[in-house]
Scaffold this motif. Structure first.
Motif, PDB file in Angstrom:
ATOM      1  N   ALA A  87      32.375  28.340  37.871  1.00  0.00           N
ATOM      2  CA  ALA A  87      32.723  29.433  36.957  1.00  0.00           C
ATOM      3  C   ALA A  87      31.489  30.235  36.580  1.00  0.00           C
ATOM      4  O   ALA A  87      31.512  31.475  36.540  1.00  0.00           O
ATOM      5  N   ARG A  88      30.386  29.534  36.283  1.00  0.00           N
ATOM      6  CA  ARG A  88      29.148  30.239  35.938  1.00  0.00           C
ATOM      7  C   ARG A  88      28.644  31.070  37.112  1.00  0.00           C
ATOM      8  O   ARG A  88      28.226  32.223  36.948  1.00  0.00           O
ATOM      9  N   LEU A  89      28.660  30.488  38.316  1.00  0.00           N
ATOM     10  CA  LEU A  89      28.159  31.167  39.511  1.00  0.00           C
ATOM     11  C   LEU A  89      28.917  32.457  39.781  1.00  0.00           C
ATOM     12  O   LEU A  89      28.330  33.464  40.213  1.00  0.00           O
ATOM     13  N   THR A  90      30.211  32.447  39.515  1.00  0.00           N
ATOM     14  CA  THR A  90      31.064  33.588  39.875  1.00  0.00           C
ATOM     15  C   THR A  90      31.404  34.477  38.683  1.00  0.00           C
ATOM     16  O   THR A  90      32.258  35.360  38.796  1.00  0.00           O
ATOM     17  N   GLY A  91      30.758  34.258  37.548  1.00  0.00           N
ATOM     18  CA  GLY A  91      31.055  35.061  36.378  1.00  0.00           C
ATOM     19  C   GLY A  91      32.481  34.904  35.894  1.00  0.00           C
ATOM     20  O   GLY A  91      33.061  35.834  35.319  1.00  0.00           O
ATOM     21  N   GLY A  92      33.048  33.720  36.120  1.00  0.00           N
ATOM     22  CA  GLY A  92      34.397  33.434  35.655  1.00  0.00           C
ATOM     23  C   GLY A  92      35.496  33.776  36.627  1.00  0.00           C
ATOM     24  O   GLY A  92      36.681  33.565  36.319  1.00  0.00           O
ATOM     25  N   ASP A  93      35.159  34.271  37.826  1.00  0.00           N
ATOM     26  CA  ASP A  93      36.213  34.574  38.805  1.00  0.00           C
ATOM     27  C   ASP A  93      36.865  33.307  39.345  1.00  0.00           C
ATOM     28  O   ASP A  93      38.019  33.337  39.783  1.00  0.00           O
ATOM     29  N   HIS A 244      48.469  31.173  45.448  1.00  0.00           N
ATOM     30  CA  HIS A 244      47.893  30.229  44.495  1.00  0.00           C
ATOM     31  C   HIS A 244      46.542  30.625  43.929  1.00  0.00           C
ATOM     32  O   HIS A 244      46.029  29.927  43.050  1.00  0.00           O
ATOM     33  N   ILE A 245      45.927  31.713  44.390  1.00  0.00           N
ATOM     34  CA  ILE A 245      44.613  32.091  43.889  1.00  0.00           C
ATOM     35  C   ILE A 245      44.799  33.105  42.762  1.00  0.00           C
ATOM     36  O   ILE A 245      45.182  34.256  42.997  1.00  0.00           O
ATOM     37  N   LEU A 246      44.536  32.658  41.544  1.00  0.00           N
ATOM     38  CA  LEU A 246      44.778  33.512  40.385  1.00  0.00           C
ATOM     39  C   LEU A 246      43.537  34.306  40.005  1.00  0.00           C
ATOM     40  O   LEU A 246      42.411  33.834  40.125  1.00  0.00           O
ATOM     41  N   ASP A 247      43.785  35.518  39.527  1.00  0.00           N
ATOM     42  CA  ASP A 247      42.753  36.278  38.840  1.00  0.00           C
ATOM     43  C   ASP A 247      42.751  35.771  37.404  1.00  0.00           C
ATOM     44  O   ASP A 247      43.709  35.998  36.661  1.00  0.00           O
ATOM     45  N   PRO A 248      41.709  35.061  36.977  1.00  0.00           N
ATOM     46  CA  PRO A 248      41.736  34.450  35.642  1.00  0.00           C
ATOM     47  C   PRO A 248      41.923  35.449  34.508  1.00  0.00           C
ATOM     48  O   PRO A 248      42.509  35.117  33.476  1.00  0.00           O
ATOM     49  N   GLN A 249      41.435  36.675  34.685  1.00  0.00           N
ATOM     50  CA  GLN A 249      41.573  37.655  33.620  1.00  0.00           C
ATOM     51  C   GLN A 249      43.017  38.103  33.439  1.00  0.00           C
ATOM     52  O   GLN A 249      43.426  38.484  32.336  1.00  0.00           O
ATOM     53  N   ALA A 254      45.747  37.018  42.398  1.00  0.00           N
ATOM     54  CA  ALA A 254      44.879  38.149  42.705  1.00  0.00           C
ATOM     55  C   ALA A 254      45.569  39.083  43.694  1.00  0.00           C
ATOM     56  O   ALA A 254      46.352  38.655  44.551  1.00  0.00           O
ATOM     57  N   GLU A 255      45.262  40.364  43.583  1.00  0.00           N
ATOM     58  CA  GLU A 255      45.805  41.328  44.540  1.00  0.00           C
ATOM     59  C   GLU A 255      45.360  40.934  45.946  1.00  0.00           C
ATOM     60  O   GLU A 255      44.174  40.651  46.162  1.00  0.00           O
ATOM     61  N   PRO A 256      46.271  40.926  46.918  1.00  0.00           N
ATOM     62  CA  PRO A 256      45.926  40.447  48.266  1.00  0.00           C
ATOM     63  C   PRO A 256      45.191  41.487  49.100  1.00  0.00           C
ATOM     64  O   PRO A 256      45.622  41.846  50.200  1.00  0.00           O
ATOM     65  N   PHE A 257      44.053  41.954  48.591  1.00  0.00           N
ATOM     66  CA  PHE A 257      43.232  42.885  49.374  1.00  0.00           C
ATOM     67  C   PHE A 257      42.765  42.212  50.652  1.00  0.00           C
ATOM     68  O   PHE A 257      42.682  42.828  51.705  1.00  0.00           O
ATOM     69  N   TRP A 258      42.431  40.904  50.542  1.00  0.00           N
ATOM     70  CA  TRP A 258      42.026  40.114  51.700  1.00  0.00           C
ATOM     71  C   TRP A 258      43.143  39.157  52.096  1.00  0.00           C
ATOM     72  O   TRP A 258      43.779  38.567  51.235  1.00  0.00           O
ATOM     73  N   VAL A 274      32.619  30.484  46.752  1.00  0.00           N
ATOM     74  CA  VAL A 274      32.361  31.882  47.108  1.00  0.00           C
ATOM     75  C   VAL A 274      33.586  32.518  47.755  1.00  0.00           C
ATOM     76  O   VAL A 274      33.959  33.658  47.435  1.00  0.00           O
ATOM     77  N   SER A 275      34.247  31.811  48.664  1.00  0.00           N
ATOM     78  CA  SER A 275      35.416  32.407  49.329  1.00  0.00           C
ATOM     79  C   SER A 275      36.540  32.683  48.338  1.00  0.00           C
ATOM     80  O   SER A 275      37.219  33.717  48.419  1.00  0.00           O
ATOM     81  N   THR A 276      36.739  31.776  47.370  1.00  0.00           N
ATOM     82  CA  THR A 276      37.770  31.997  46.354  1.00  0.00           C
ATOM     83  C   THR A 276      37.428  33.197  45.486  1.00  0.00           C
ATOM     84  O   THR A 276      38.282  34.044  45.194  1.00  0.00           O
ATOM     85  N   ALA A 277      36.175  33.294  45.064  1.00  0.00           N
ATOM     86  CA  ALA A 277      35.754  34.436  44.247  1.00  0.00           C
ATOM     87  C   ALA A 277      35.928  35.746  45.001  1.00  0.00           C
ATOM     88  O   ALA A 277      36.273  36.777  44.398  1.00  0.00           O
TER      89      ALA A 277
END
Length: 319
Positions: A87-93, A244-249, A254-258, A274-277
């Protein structure tokens, strides 16, 4: 999905665990049975500590702690520490406090048991009703001590973004440390290696299903590879297809841009963090990957493939 093509000098085993495939390969075939016992024992220990689908797990007991400080095992401590570091590494993403949001969205049991329109698990649903559902939670609410943890009442933890990858790292190290053999462990495509590797390296096929572009990378020792995907672990909830990959905010997928993002790093834990973020960050992920310099392969929703950080494939991606 990320898979390994074993060489002629290796021995391999595979089985199902946590709704995904576990794969084990060693460079000394005579050690495969012992290696499998080591991996299965580690998987059992992690499941007992970290599963949010077992009512008797430590993580489930935390959900019933009512916000009180709770003693935890060294295993759960290590996995919580990894989740908070991510969480710290990704700024909470990548945030472990999305557990309540996942339950609220219908992901309340092992994915292998999650049908397209299953009703909520009665026990978990009733727990939410008793404690209330906190939608604006974040990782900073978790207080981790040396042997205990405190989480606010109503905040549910989910370690899915880090636990599988960390388990792969731990299993690979444990096998190599005890047996001396080179080893590759893959848990649902989160791959970790340790010790000597085959003469031609560990050949990893990167692909997320039939019809998706694929490629092969070759890695050596003490390396992690992970793929995060918006195409896998999908289910229907209130008429919407979710992943299953949530945008915590947003407490929403998360929007499926990728479609997928695959990362190579010094550990599966770092690669999957990193891949999840990147999935959560969407189009902003490309510049971030360029800054941190890790090899990555990102497949956009329209099929465009972007390589970052000297991605070491064996040629062009192919369908």
């Amino acid at each position: 999905m990320t898979g390994v093509a074993a060489g002629t000098t290796t021995a391999s085993r595979s089985w199902s665990v946590w709704g995904c495939a576990a794969e084990l390969s060693v460079t000394e075939p005579g050690t495969i049975e012992h290696a499998e016992r080591i991996v299965r024992a580690e998987l059992a220990a992690v499941d007992a500590a970290c599963s949010r689908f077992r009512p008797d797990s430590e993580l489930s007991m935390l959900a019933r702690a009512g916000g009180r400080p709770t003693s935890i095992s060294p295993t759960l401590h290590a996995f919580l520490e990894a989740a908070l570091s991510a969480a710290r590494l990704t700024g909470g993403d990548v945030d472990p406090t999305v557990g309540s949001a996942l339950v609220h969205l219908g992901y309340d049991r092992d994915f292998a048991d999650l049908g397209p329109t299953v009703p909520p698990c009665d026990e978990i649903e009733s727990a939410i009703s008793r404690t209330g559902f906190i939608t604006e939670s974040d990782w900073s609410m978790v207080t981790l001590g040396e042997d205990h943890v405190t989480i606010p009442d109503g905040v549910g933890l989910d370690l899915g973004a880090t636990a599988k990858a960390l388990t792969a790292d731990r299993c690979a190290r444990a096998v190599h440390d005890e047996l001396g053999t080179g080893v590759l462990v893959s848990l649902g495509g989160d791959i970790a290696t340790s010790g000597p590797y085959p003469d031609d390296g560990w050949r990893i096929e990167v692909c997320d299903g039939e019809g998706e572009p694929s490629t092969v990378v070759v890695i050596g020792s003490d390396t992690g590879v992970a793929t995060s995907s918006t195409l896998r672990r999908r289910w229907m909830h209130e008429g919407q297809m979710l992943h299953h990959i949530l945008d915590p905010q947003l407490a929403r997928p998360a929007e499926p841009f990728w479609r997928t993002v695959t990362v190579i790093a010094s550990s599966a834990l770092t690669a999957n963090t990193v891949s999840t973020a990147c999935i959560v960050r969407g189009p902003a992920a490309t510049a971030w990957l360029d800054r941190i310099g890790l090899p990555a392969r990102s497949v956009a929703a329209d099929g465009t493939i972007i390589h970052s950080g000297h991605w070491p494939d064996d040629g062009e991606d192919r369908s």
